[in-house]
Enzyme design. Sequence first.
Site, PDB file in Angstrom:
ATOM      1  N   LEU A  18      14.780  23.147   1.609  1.00  0.00           N
ATOM      2  CA  LEU A  18      15.332  22.700   2.932  1.00  0.00           C
ATOM      3  C   LEU A  18      16.435  21.896   2.650  1.00  0.00           C
ATOM      4  CD1 LEU A  18      13.365  21.747   5.895  1.00  0.00           C
ATOM      5  CD2 LEU A  18      15.472  20.226   5.331  1.00  0.00           C
ATOM      6  N   GLY A  21      22.484  19.649   6.895  1.00  0.00           N
ATOM      7  CA  GLY A  21      23.836  19.583   7.022  1.00  0.00           C
ATOM      8  C   GLY A  21      24.300  20.813   6.129  1.00  0.00           C
ATOM      9  N   GLY A  25      30.690  22.534   4.749  1.00  0.00           N
ATOM     10  CA  GLY A  25      31.003  21.739   3.725  1.00  0.00           C
ATOM     11  C   GLY A  25      30.185  21.623   2.171  1.00  0.00           C
ATOM     12  N   ARG A  46      23.011  21.137  13.576  1.00  0.00           N
ATOM     13  CA  ARG A  46      22.914  20.928  15.050  1.00  0.00           C
ATOM     14  C   ARG A  46      23.493  22.355  15.548  1.00  0.00           C
ATOM     15  NH1 ARG A  46      26.309  15.714  16.002  1.00  0.00           N
ATOM     16  NH2 ARG A  46      27.374  16.902  14.461  1.00  0.00           N
ATOM     17  N   ASP A  76      18.750  17.693  15.152  1.00  0.00           N
ATOM     18  CA  ASP A  76      20.055  16.476  15.249  1.00  0.00           C
ATOM     19  C   ASP A  76      19.203  15.461  14.319  1.00  0.00           C
ATOM     20  OD1 ASP A  76      21.272  14.118  15.471  1.00  0.00           O
ATOM     21  OD2 ASP A  76      22.003  14.353  17.859  1.00  0.00           O
ATOM     22  N   TYR A 181      30.859   2.978   7.338  1.00  0.00           N
ATOM     23  CA  TYR A 181      30.291   4.175   6.664  1.00  0.00           C
ATOM     24  C   TYR A 181      29.566   3.535   5.391  1.00  0.00           C
ATOM     25  CZ  TYR A 181      30.564   7.959   3.433  1.00  0.00           C
ATOM     26  OH  TYR A 181      30.263   9.231   2.489  1.00  0.00           O
ATOM     27  N   LYS A 185      25.257   4.402   3.122  1.00  0.00           N
ATOM     28  CA  LYS A 185      25.189   4.880   1.850  1.00  0.00           C
ATOM     29  C   LYS A 185      24.815   4.288   0.736  1.00  0.00           C
ATOM     30  CE  LYS A 185      27.252   9.324   2.805  1.00  0.00           C
ATOM     31  NZ  LYS A 185      26.159  10.206   2.942  1.00  0.00           N
ATOM     32  N   SER A 219      36.590  19.260   3.109  1.00  0.00           N
ATOM     33  CA  SER A 219      35.435  19.577   4.005  1.00  0.00           C
ATOM     34  C   SER A 219      35.938  19.433   5.372  1.00  0.00           C
ATOM     35  CB  SER A 219      34.132  19.191   3.836  1.00  0.00           C
ATOM     36  OG  SER A 219      34.085  17.595   4.059  1.00  0.00           O
TER      37      SER A 219
HETATM   38  N1  NDP Z   1      33.872  14.834   2.709  1.00  0.00           N
HETATM   39  C1  NDP Z   1      34.050  13.754   1.863  1.00  0.00           C
HETATM   40  O1  NDP Z   1      34.906  13.254   1.333  1.00  0.00           O
HETATM   41  C2  NDP Z   1      32.418  13.073   1.116  1.00  0.00           C
HETATM   42  C3  NDP Z   1      31.323  13.139   1.985  1.00  0.00           C
HETATM   43  N2  NDP Z   1      29.948  12.704   1.401  1.00  0.00           N
HETATM   44  C4  NDP Z   1      28.818  12.905   2.070  1.00  0.00           C
HETATM   45  O2  NDP Z   1      28.474  14.351   1.462  1.00  0.00           O
HETATM   46  C5  NDP Z   1      27.685  14.890   2.580  1.00  0.00           C
HETATM   47  C6  NDP Z   1      28.547  16.171   2.831  1.00  0.00           C
HETATM   48  O3  NDP Z   1      29.874  16.094   3.397  1.00  0.00           O
HETATM   49  P1  NDP Z   1      30.755  16.983   4.093  1.00  0.00           P
HETATM   50  O4  NDP Z   1      30.766  18.300   2.990  1.00  0.00           O
HETATM   51  O5  NDP Z   1      32.001  16.666   4.202  1.00  0.00           O
HETATM   52  O6  NDP Z   1      30.292  17.516   5.316  1.00  0.00           O
HETATM   53  P2  NDP Z   1      30.802  17.911   6.428  1.00  0.00           P
HETATM   54  O7  NDP Z   1      31.022  16.971   7.595  1.00  0.00           O
HETATM   55  O8  NDP Z   1      31.795  18.909   6.292  1.00  0.00           O
HETATM   56  O9  NDP Z   1      29.416  18.948   7.044  1.00  0.00           O
HETATM   57  C7  NDP Z   1      28.421  18.014   7.804  1.00  0.00           C
HETATM   58  C8  NDP Z   1      27.080  18.940   7.847  1.00  0.00           C
HETATM   59  O10 NDP Z   1      26.280  18.011   8.500  1.00  0.00           O
HETATM   60  C9  NDP Z   1      25.683  18.699   9.644  1.00  0.00           C
HETATM   61  N3  NDP Z   1      25.579  17.249  10.524  1.00  0.00           N
HETATM   62  C10 NDP Z   1      26.383  16.480  10.852  1.00  0.00           C
HETATM   63  N4  NDP Z   1      25.713  15.588  11.728  1.00  0.00           N
HETATM   64  C11 NDP Z   1      24.452  15.955  11.877  1.00  0.00           C
HETATM   65  C12 NDP Z   1      23.504  15.600  12.735  1.00  0.00           C
HETATM   66  N5  NDP Z   1      23.571  14.646  13.424  1.00  0.00           N
HETATM   67  N6  NDP Z   1      22.116  16.208  12.543  1.00  0.00           N
HETATM   68  C13 NDP Z   1      22.314  17.280  11.935  1.00  0.00           C
HETATM   69  N7  NDP Z   1      23.337  17.757  11.146  1.00  0.00           N
HETATM   70  C14 NDP Z   1      24.531  17.170  11.059  1.00  0.00           C
HETATM   71  C15 NDP Z   1      26.875  19.279  10.088  1.00  0.00           C
HETATM   72  O11 NDP Z   1      26.562  20.334  10.969  1.00  0.00           O
HETATM   73  P3  NDP Z   1      26.636  20.205  12.599  1.00  0.00           P
HETATM   74  O12 NDP Z   1      27.560  19.360  12.920  1.00  0.00           O
HETATM   75  O13 NDP Z   1      26.141  21.480  13.381  1.00  0.00           O
HETATM   76  O14 NDP Z   1      25.153  19.323  12.949  1.00  0.00           O
HETATM   77  C16 NDP Z   1      27.497  20.171   8.999  1.00  0.00           C
HETATM   78  O15 NDP Z   1      26.543  21.068   8.555  1.00  0.00           O
HETATM   79  C17 NDP Z   1      27.727  13.960   3.750  1.00  0.00           C
HETATM   80  O16 NDP Z   1      26.498  13.403   3.525  1.00  0.00           O
HETATM   81  C18 NDP Z   1      28.712  12.869   3.438  1.00  0.00           C
HETATM   82  O17 NDP Z   1      28.596  11.762   4.003  1.00  0.00           O
HETATM   83  C19 NDP Z   1      30.224  11.922   0.421  1.00  0.00           C
HETATM   84  C20 NDP Z   1      31.170  11.580  -0.179  1.00  0.00           C
HETATM   85  C21 NDP Z   1      32.501  12.054   0.303  1.00  0.00           C
HETATM   86  C1  VSD Z   2      36.400   2.705 -13.184  1.00  0.00           C
HETATM   87  C2  VSD Z   2      36.545   2.499 -11.501  1.00  0.00           C
HETATM   88  C3  VSD Z   2      37.797   2.635 -11.228  1.00  0.00           C
HETATM   89  C4  VSD Z   2      37.919   2.365  -9.736  1.00  0.00           C
HETATM   90  C5  VSD Z   2      38.967   3.206  -9.290  1.00  0.00           C
HETATM   91  C6  VSD Z   2      38.943   3.410  -7.774  1.00  0.00           C
HETATM   92  C7  VSD Z   2      39.455   4.371  -6.934  1.00  0.00           C
HETATM   93  C8  VSD Z   2      38.720   4.531  -5.627  1.00  0.00           C
HETATM   94  C9  VSD Z   2      38.046   5.795  -5.296  1.00  0.00           C
HETATM   95  C10 VSD Z   2      37.452   5.790  -3.864  1.00  0.00           C
HETATM   96  C11 VSD Z   2      37.047   7.272  -3.560  1.00  0.00           C
HETATM   97  C12 VSD Z   2      36.641   7.376  -2.288  1.00  0.00           C
HETATM   98  C13 VSD Z   2      35.922   8.586  -1.891  1.00  0.00           C
HETATM   99  C14 VSD Z   2      35.637   8.617  -0.639  1.00  0.00           C
HETATM  100  C15 VSD Z   2      34.365   9.313  -0.333  1.00  0.00           C
HETATM  101  C16 VSD Z   2      33.625   9.226   0.816  1.00  0.00           C
HETATM  102  O1  VSD Z   2      32.560   8.877   1.067  1.00  0.00           O
HETATM  103  C17 VSD Z   2      34.496   9.460   2.072  1.00  0.00           C
HETATM  104  N1  VSD Z   2      35.404  10.248   2.200  1.00  0.00           N
HETATM  105  C18 VSD Z   2      33.693   9.495   3.355  1.00  0.00           C
HETATM  106  O2  VSD Z   2      33.030  10.888   3.639  1.00  0.00           O
END
Ligand code: NDP
Ligand code: VSD
Length: 327
Positions: A18, A21, A25, A46, A76, A181, A185, A219
């Site tokens: 399961l 999200g 992405g 959602r 949700d 944010y 995390k 994403s």
């Molecule tokens: N993008 C980034 O740079 C980074 C992302 N992350 C984390 O990695 C994960 C994936 O990110 P990413 O690929 O960007 O995701 P996306 O934002 O592209 O996709 C999010 C997914 O989660 C679902 N979702 C969002 N809100 C809800 C909700 N309230 N209830 C149920 N489903 C929900 C969306 O579907 P729907 O909207 O239909 O509900 C979708 O399927 C996340 O946890 C994000 O925080 C971590 C580091 C970096």
């Molecule tokens: C050895 C140590 C070196 C330190 C270098 C620091 C570089 C900073 C990198 C920060 C990257 C942030 C990614 C954000 C991802 C994220 O979670 C958001 N996009 C939310 O979705």
Amino acid sequence: MGLLKGKNKFPVEGKTVLITGASEGMGLSAAIQLAAKGANLILVARNVGRLEEAIVLVKNAAKSPATQKFTYISADVSEHNYAAAVIAQAIAWNGGAAPDIVWCIAGMSTPLLWASEEHDVMAATRRNMDVNFFGSAEMSRAILKEWLSPENSTSPKAEPKHIVFTSSVLALFAIVGYGPYTPSKWAIRGLADTLAMELNLYPDNPVKVHVVYPATIISPGLERENKTKPEITLALEKDEPPETPEVVARRAIAGLERGEYFVTMSFLGNLMRCAIMGGSERNSWVWDTLIGWIMPVIYFFVGRIMNQQVRGWAKMNGHPAKYVKKA
Ligand SMILES: NC(=O)C1=CN([C@@H]2O[C@H](COP(=O)(O)OP(=O)(O)OC[C@H]3O[C@@H](n4cnc5c(N)ncnc54)[C@H](OP(=O)(O)O)[C@@H]3O)[C@@H](O)[C@H]2O)C=CC1
Ligand SMILES: CCCCCCCCCCCCCCCC(=O)[C@@H](N)CO
């Protein structure tokens, strides 16, 4: 090569996974890749339209389309108690058995400067906490209540279940602009460490917990968060190159297959992880410790360079209240 690879500690063939999200992405990519490895899948998000599109992609990737099955549940994750209903529905669909693996990937991000007057920063912070932390916390509790129940006791030697959380490298190294944010995390890590110890109370119900720490993922979510992202945040995060959801999912799954507790997907991410292990389980006690000893020296310079960059930004652009608004 096969000999060097070691045992796959995250086998999914014939298992039911399961994923929250899972409609776009990284979650969608993970679903597609696990389908290609032979998993049955339950996709949670959602928006039903996008879930239906995702199911088609996942089916097309299946290893044995005749025997694997796929479904979606619209929910949700920010709603209190959502997960109990999702797990009940998943069990009914799965012929009475709970999913073997649950991966919480649903998440969102609203980067803002903490003192910003243009946005309701506290509302954004609560929303990020509701989706990212509580969305994962509720799901983990619902599935663990199932897996850990006395009726589901087996033996310590049984194949473990897996609960996987998705955090961010920002929980290993925080930067300016992610105030609403990053705490959500970090909270995930706190829960995971607690559970990693607590699960020892149930030797006959083996469960493994994992936390995945992605850096920037290209994403739909990134496009959304970039609408409010401060320019200084964009500038600083350029140091960690963005990756496609396919690459991030592949590296995450590879780490899970190696049996890692904290899974990082980049060189910098791995360094950051070793610097902040605290009492958490290491992937390699020797390497993680050695790198952890070097990191204070690296951070001595990184801290100075990054804070200097931020101060330089302030000098160039003046008080943040006077920044020119994005169109
Ligand atoms: N993008 C980034 O740079 C980074 C992302 N992350 C984390 O990695 C994960 C994936 O990110 P990413 O690929 O960007 O995701 P996306 O934002 O592209 O996709 C999010 C997914 O989660 C679902 N979702 C969002 N809100 C809800 C909700 N309230 N209830 C149920 N489903 C929900 C969306 O579907 P729907 O909207 O239909 O509900 C979708 O399927 C996340 O946890 C994000 O925080 C971590 C580091 C970096
Ligand atoms: C050895 C140590 C070196 C330190 C270098 C620091 C570089 C900073 C990198 C920060 C990257 C942030 C990614 C954000 C991802 C994220 O979670 C958001 N996009 C939310 O979705």
